[in-house]
Scaffold this motif. Sequence first.
Motif, short mmCIF file in Angstrom:
data_model
loop_
_atom_site.label_atom_id
_atom_site.label_comp_id
_atom_site.label_asym_id
_atom_site.label_seq_id
_atom_site.Cartn_x
_atom_site.Cartn_y
_atom_site.Cartn_z
N MET A 136 59.55 16.81 53.65
CA MET A 136 59.13 17.10 55.02
C MET A 136 58.87 18.60 55.20
SD MET A 136 58.89 14.36 56.98
CE MET A 136 59.13 14.97 58.66
N GLN A 137 59.68 19.43 54.58
CA GLN A 137 59.46 20.88 54.66
C GLN A 137 58.16 21.27 53.96
OE1 GLN A 137 61.26 23.21 51.73
NE2 GLN A 137 61.68 25.00 53.01
N LEU A 138 58.00 20.82 52.72
CA LEU A 138 56.86 21.25 51.92
C LEU A 138 55.54 20.67 52.40
CD1 LEU A 138 58.40 21.09 48.33
CD2 LEU A 138 58.14 23.08 49.82
N GLY A 139 55.60 19.52 53.08
CA GLY A 139 54.37 18.90 53.55
C GLY A 139 53.88 19.43 54.88
N SER A 140 54.70 20.23 55.55
CA SER A 140 54.34 20.75 56.87
C SER A 140 53.11 21.63 56.78
CB SER A 140 55.51 21.54 57.45
OG SER A 140 55.20 22.05 58.72
N GLY A 141 52.31 21.60 57.83
CA GLY A 141 51.07 22.37 57.84
C GLY A 141 51.29 23.86 57.93
N ASP A 142 50.22 24.59 57.89
CA ASP A 142 50.23 26.04 58.04
C ASP A 142 49.32 26.39 59.22
OD1 ASP A 142 50.47 28.75 57.78
OD2 ASP A 142 49.28 28.90 55.94
N PRO A 143 49.86 26.77 60.36
CA PRO A 143 51.26 27.11 60.62
C PRO A 143 52.17 25.88 60.61
CG PRO A 143 50.01 27.14 62.67
CD PRO A 143 49.01 26.95 61.56
N ASP A 144 53.43 26.12 60.20
CA ASP A 144 54.39 25.02 60.06
C ASP A 144 55.02 24.66 61.41
OD1 ASP A 144 56.85 26.68 60.47
OD2 ASP A 144 56.23 27.60 58.60
N ILE A 145 55.96 23.72 61.39
CA ILE A 145 56.51 23.21 62.65
C ILE A 145 57.25 24.28 63.44
CG2 ILE A 145 56.65 20.86 61.73
CD1 ILE A 145 59.70 21.21 61.59
N THR A 146 57.81 25.28 62.73
CA THR A 146 58.53 26.32 63.47
C THR A 146 57.58 27.18 64.29
OG1 THR A 146 58.46 27.88 61.60
CG2 THR A 146 60.33 26.36 61.72
N ALA A 147 56.33 27.30 63.85
CA ALA A 147 55.35 28.05 64.62
C ALA A 147 54.96 27.33 65.90
CB ALA A 147 54.10 28.30 63.77
N HIS A 148 55.22 26.03 65.95
CA HIS A 148 54.95 25.23 67.15
C HIS A 148 56.17 25.15 68.05
CE1 HIS A 148 51.09 24.01 65.52
NE2 HIS A 148 51.68 23.60 64.41
N GLY A 149 57.24 25.86 67.72
CA GLY A 149 58.43 25.88 68.56
C GLY A 149 59.50 24.89 68.18
N GLU A 233 48.62 8.51 67.88
CA GLU A 233 47.99 9.50 68.74
C GLU A 233 49.00 10.47 69.34
OE1 GLU A 233 45.18 9.66 72.77
OE2 GLU A 233 45.60 7.75 71.78
N ASP A 234 50.15 9.98 69.72
CA ASP A 234 51.18 10.82 70.30
C ASP A 234 52.39 10.95 69.36
OD1 ASP A 234 49.83 11.27 72.77
OD2 ASP A 234 50.36 9.23 73.38
N GLY A 235 52.15 10.83 68.07
CA GLY A 235 53.23 10.82 67.10
C GLY A 235 53.61 12.19 66.57
N PHE A 236 54.44 12.17 65.51
CA PHE A 236 54.97 13.39 64.93
C PHE A 236 53.87 14.33 64.46
CE2 PHE A 236 56.46 15.88 61.30
CZ PHE A 236 57.67 16.35 61.72
N LEU A 237 52.84 13.77 63.85
CA LEU A 237 51.77 14.60 63.30
C LEU A 237 51.11 15.46 64.37
CD1 LEU A 237 50.03 15.42 60.89
CD2 LEU A 237 48.59 13.43 61.35
#
Length: 461
Positions: A136-149, A233-237
Amino acid sequence: MPSVLERLADIVAGVPPEQLPDEVVHEAGRRLLDAIGCMLGGSAAGPVRAAFDAVGTTAGPATLVGDGRRASVADAALANSTALRYLDYMDGHPGPYPCHPSLLVPAVLAAAESHRAGGRQLALAIALGYEVDIRMQLGSGDPDITAHGWSGSTNLAVAVPSAVAGIFGLSRDELVHALAIATVHGPTLGASGRGQMAPSKSCVDGMVAQSAITAALLARHGMRGKVTAFEGEDGFLNGVAGRFDEEVLLGPIDHFRILDAYTKQYNAVKCAQSAVGSVVALRESVAGRWDEVDRIILRLAERDWRNQSDDVEARRRPGNRDTANHSVVYCLAAAAIDGHLQAEQFGPDRLADPRIHALIDRTVIAPDPELTSYWPKANPASVEIRLRSGETFTHTTIYFPGHPRNPIRDEELEAKFRSLATPVVGAERAGTIVEQVRRLPELTEVGGLLALLSPGSGVEA
C-alpha cells in the motif's frame, strides 16, 4: 473483472503456513520481538494508561501488554498499538512516506491469543500484514496519500484484515467484505503529525486497527461491504490516494517485503536515524567542546529537508516527546551531548536543557543533491561540525544501522528488546520471552507467550 479487493483477497489466501520460507518465519519473529519490546517500553506512559483504562477489564480474550488486564480483540488492538506507538521506537519500511507495519502486530497478537493460534500461523499473519501494508505504501501515487492530508496509518485498514483472516478462519468472500468495510471506514487524517503533537497521536494507528478488526468480525458474521470500495467512483483511489499502481499491490509474492523492514537503533523518527548515527560517530572528536561549536551543518535528502523545514518553531523548541522525537535537530543535539538517543532523552528536563537549545540554535539544515539520489530507499545524512577554532569534522551515513541494507544482528535486536522489557517484566522473564520468540515456529499456542507480558517486579539484575 474481479475488483481490486477481490484480487487482493486471492493473493492473501494463496499463501499457506507450511509454504512460508524459513527466513520469513525468522524475520517475523524478529519483528514480533521488536514490537513487544516497544509495547512494554511504552506501557507505563500516560496516554497508554488512558487507553488501558478505557478498554481494560478483568475479562476478555486478549491481554493488555504491560498491564495485565484483558479486553476484547478489537480493544486490545487499540490499546496495545497505543503502547507500541508511544515511544516511536517501532520498525518501519523505507519509502516515500512513513510506513510502520509493526503497528498491525498488536491486532494480530490479540487475534492469535483469542483463537489459540500457533507460532507458525502467527508468523504467517505477520508476514502477510507486512506484505500488504508495504505494498500500500509503495503503490501510492506521487504525490502520495500524505500530500492529500491522509496519514500512512490509513494503510492498516487494508493490512490488518489481510493479516488476521487466516486466524479468524475467514472464507475468501468474508475476507473480501472485511477489506471492503475496513477500506471505507479506515482512512485517517494526518493532522496529528503536524506542529506540536497531541498525546492522541499515539492512538492513531490503534484506532485504525480497532476498526479493521471490527470489520473482519462483522464480515465473519455476515456483514457485507462495497467490494469496489477501492476503485469505485467515491472509493479509496479517488478519495484518498489520487493515483495508485495496482501492479504493486496485486503482483505475485516473489519476495516477502517483511525482509525489507528496518529496525530503529535510535529512539527517533526514520529520517533522524542517519543524522544521529553520524553525530555519534563524531562525538569522540568533539566531546567536551560543544561550547566551542560555531556551526553544525546538517545535510539531508531534499524530501527530508522539506519535511524538517515545516513547523520550524515546533521542531526547534519541541514541547513534548512526540514533537521532539520527530525533530531531527533536537535528536541531533541531544545525541551529541549524551552520545546516545533513547527514551530518557525526551523527558521534560531534557526538552528544556539549555545545552541542547544552544546546539539547535547553531544548526542549519540544507538539501544535498547527492544524498537526494538515495531517497526514498534510504534517508541519508551528512553532519559537519565547525568549531570556532576552524577545525571541522564531517561524517556521512547513507544506510543507518538497522536499515535493510545494513541490518542489525539478532543479538543487537534482542539487546534493544531487553532494555525496553526488563524494567517492566524483569530480566528473567524478558529472557524467557526472547527464548519463546526464538522458538516461534514450535509454539503450538501463543497464549503462553502472551502470559509473560504482564508486569513483573522489574528488580532482577
